[in-house]
Design an enzyme around this catalytic site. Structure first.
Site, PDB file in Angstrom:
ATOM      1  N   GLU A 148       0.731  -1.232   0.091  1.00 21.73           N
ATOM      2  CA  GLU A 148      -0.094   0.107  -0.124  1.00 21.73           C
ATOM      3  C   GLU A 148       0.721   1.318  -0.031  1.00 21.73           C
ATOM      4  O   GLU A 148       1.902   1.277   0.696  1.00 21.73           O
ATOM      5  CB  GLU A 148      -0.723   0.019   1.108  1.00 21.73           C
ATOM      6  CG  GLU A 148      -1.859   1.272   1.316  1.00 21.73           C
ATOM      7  CD  GLU A 148      -2.631   1.365   2.577  1.00 21.73           C
ATOM      8  OE1 GLU A 148      -3.975   1.243   2.438  1.00 21.73           O
ATOM      9  OE2 GLU A 148      -2.364   1.223   3.679  1.00 21.73           O
ATOM     10  N   GLU A 205     -16.138   5.548  -0.581  1.00 21.99           N
ATOM     11  CA  GLU A 205     -16.688   4.646   0.465  1.00 21.99           C
ATOM     12  C   GLU A 205     -17.720   5.387   1.266  1.00 21.99           C
ATOM     13  O   GLU A 205     -18.610   4.737   1.673  1.00 21.99           O
ATOM     14  CB  GLU A 205     -15.402   4.210   1.588  1.00 21.99           C
ATOM     15  CG  GLU A 205     -15.847   3.400   2.540  1.00 21.99           C
ATOM     16  CD  GLU A 205     -14.442   2.820   3.415  1.00 21.99           C
ATOM     17  OE1 GLU A 205     -13.509   3.399   3.038  1.00 21.99           O
ATOM     18  OE2 GLU A 205     -14.644   2.077   4.235  1.00 21.99           O
TER      19      GLU A 205
END
Ligand code: MCF
Ligand code: FE
Length: 418
Positions: free
Chosen positions: A154, A222
């Site tokens: 990440e 999200e």
């Protein structure tokens, strides 16, 4: 006879097995379900059908189901120590609790904690998973366990002053993870989200992904807060960014963000608040969407409209996300939650799609050669029993989702995993 060569042949091919089940859910193009049929495999699937040859088959028993093993395409195992620590019910409160507790949770998760996480997935019939790795703490353990891993290193960071340092750290994690690449362990990259990664950093990382053919995942749209921040530079994220990261304006427009992933294989995770235009852009670049219904419920971000996703011909997967936003990593439980939450869709047809989402679709999203029972595919299979027989075969996917939590057998590359 040259026994050396013969032995090498068996090592290469594995042992040949023939299984017979009451129901074989193939997940092939035609979505065929075969009754009282057989599968022959070594490391790969050799034959599927009826009365294949004279060799004896292992019968999996009354009401047995044989299907492709499940694939959990999005998890965060570094957060597996979390049970009751993080703050659920509101996205920004959750994020603040992550910032506060992350280091402690990471420290708490080592050998035993990773083992429990992998064991839970294994028991629920998962053969492969996509792991988002923020720190690299998970690397050592994941190279020593039997499931297939797509390891997404990440990248996160919005402050241009430290972009270079973050990039160097990211490169080091990529290099380290590359040392372990093999048949079951593949390196990939994750760009955390449009609100948390500086476009300069994004461009550099996507360039590497294109050059090295790395698969990508990114969290996208999200929460409502993310929508408002990216559209208007306002809302709950404004205070959050000013307080924590001295950032006063969003970094990128959502459509521009999506387009950066053109010519890559990318999964957009969540997408609960993505609009029509954005779904269209994801569709245009052949992106996948990962739906994490339990995570979205616990962080109270809303429910993805699967109908809209389907209307844009986007392949979706269902995944658990991490224990950072879920109480379990069991994928049967997750698709059952999806089935019960997606009340606009017909349960029988939704159930079929949900099985696809955690097998063939997830396989495609991770670039794996499994997810269906067809000649030439990796022999990644599970078997379990239903409590009773099915009268109308149309009900099979729904009944599988309602009644299954754990499997009796899991095969990965033709090898039984215990
Ligand atoms: O998918 C969920 C919710 N959305 C965003 N991030 C995460 C999720 N679970 C864990 N995370 C991680 C993410 O990878 O939490 C951090 C990142 O490292 C959030 S940013 C401080
Ligand atoms: Fe996530």
């Amino acid at each position: 006879v040259n026994f050396g060569i013969l032995f090498a042949f068996f090592l290469e091919k594995g042992i040949i097995l023939k299984l017979k089940a009451d129901y074989i859910v193939t997940m092939n193009e035609k979505n065929e379900i075969l009754l009282n049929a057989e599968v022959i495999f070594d490391k790969k699937i050799l034959k599927v059908g009826y009365n294949l040859d004279d060799s004896p088959a292992v019968y999996l028993g009354k009401n047995s189901v044989l299907m492709p093993a499940l694939i959990n395409n999005h998890t965060h195992l570094e957060f597996s120590a979390n049970t009751t620590t993080l703050n659920y019910g509101d996205f920004i409160s959750w994020l603040n609790s992550v910032l506060e507790n992350r280091e402690d949770l990471f420290l708490e998760c080592s050998g035993k904690c990773f083992k429990n996480a992998v064991d839970e997935m294994k028991k629920s019939g998962i053969c492969a998973f996509g792991e988002i790795s923020s720190s690299g703490n998970d690397l050592k353990y994941l190279t020593k366990q039997p499931l297939k891993v797509i390891y997404f290193n990440e990248i996160i960071g919005s402050n241009p002053a430290v972009v270079d340092m973050l990039y160097q750290d990211f490169l080091a994690r990529i290099e380290e993870s590359k040392k372990y690449e093999n048949e079951k362990f593949k390196v990939a990259i994750s760009i955390h989200s449009p609100y948390s990664v500086h476009p300069i950093l994004m461009d550099k990382v996507i360039e590497i992904a294109k050059k090295e053919n790395y698969i990508i995942q990114t969290h996208f749209m999200e929460s409502k807060a993310e929508r408002k921040w990216l559209d208007e530079g306002k809302g709950e994220f404004k205070l959050f960014f000013e307080q924590n990261f001295k950032l006063s304006k969003p970094l990128i427009k959502p459509v521009e963000f999506i387009r950066k992933f053109k010519d890559t294989k990318t999964t957009f995770v969540h997408c609960v608040h993505a609009n029509e235009k954005e779904l269209e852009e994801i569709s245009k670049i052949n992106g996948y969407i990962s739906h994490c219904p339990v995570s979205n419920r616990l962080l109270n971000t809303g429910l993805l409209n699967l109908e809209k996703v389907k209307n844009k011909y986007i392949d979706y997967t269902v995944a658990t996300d991490g224990k950072s936003s879920n109480y379990s990593l069991n994928l049967f439980k997750e698709i059952r939650a999806a089935l019960l939450m997606q009340t606009e869709l017909h349960p029988k047809y939704l159930a079929k799609d949900l099985l696809k989402s955690v097998t063939i679709n997830a396989a495609k999203s991770l670039g794996l050669n499994n997810g269906s029972i067809e000649t030439g595919k990796d022999a990644d299979l599970i078997s379990f029993k239903l409590p009773d027989k099915i009268k109308d075969i149309e009900n099979l996917p729904l009944q599988i989702i309602l009644h299954t939590n754990e499997v009796n057998y899991l095969y990965i590359n033709g090898e039984e995993i215990n």
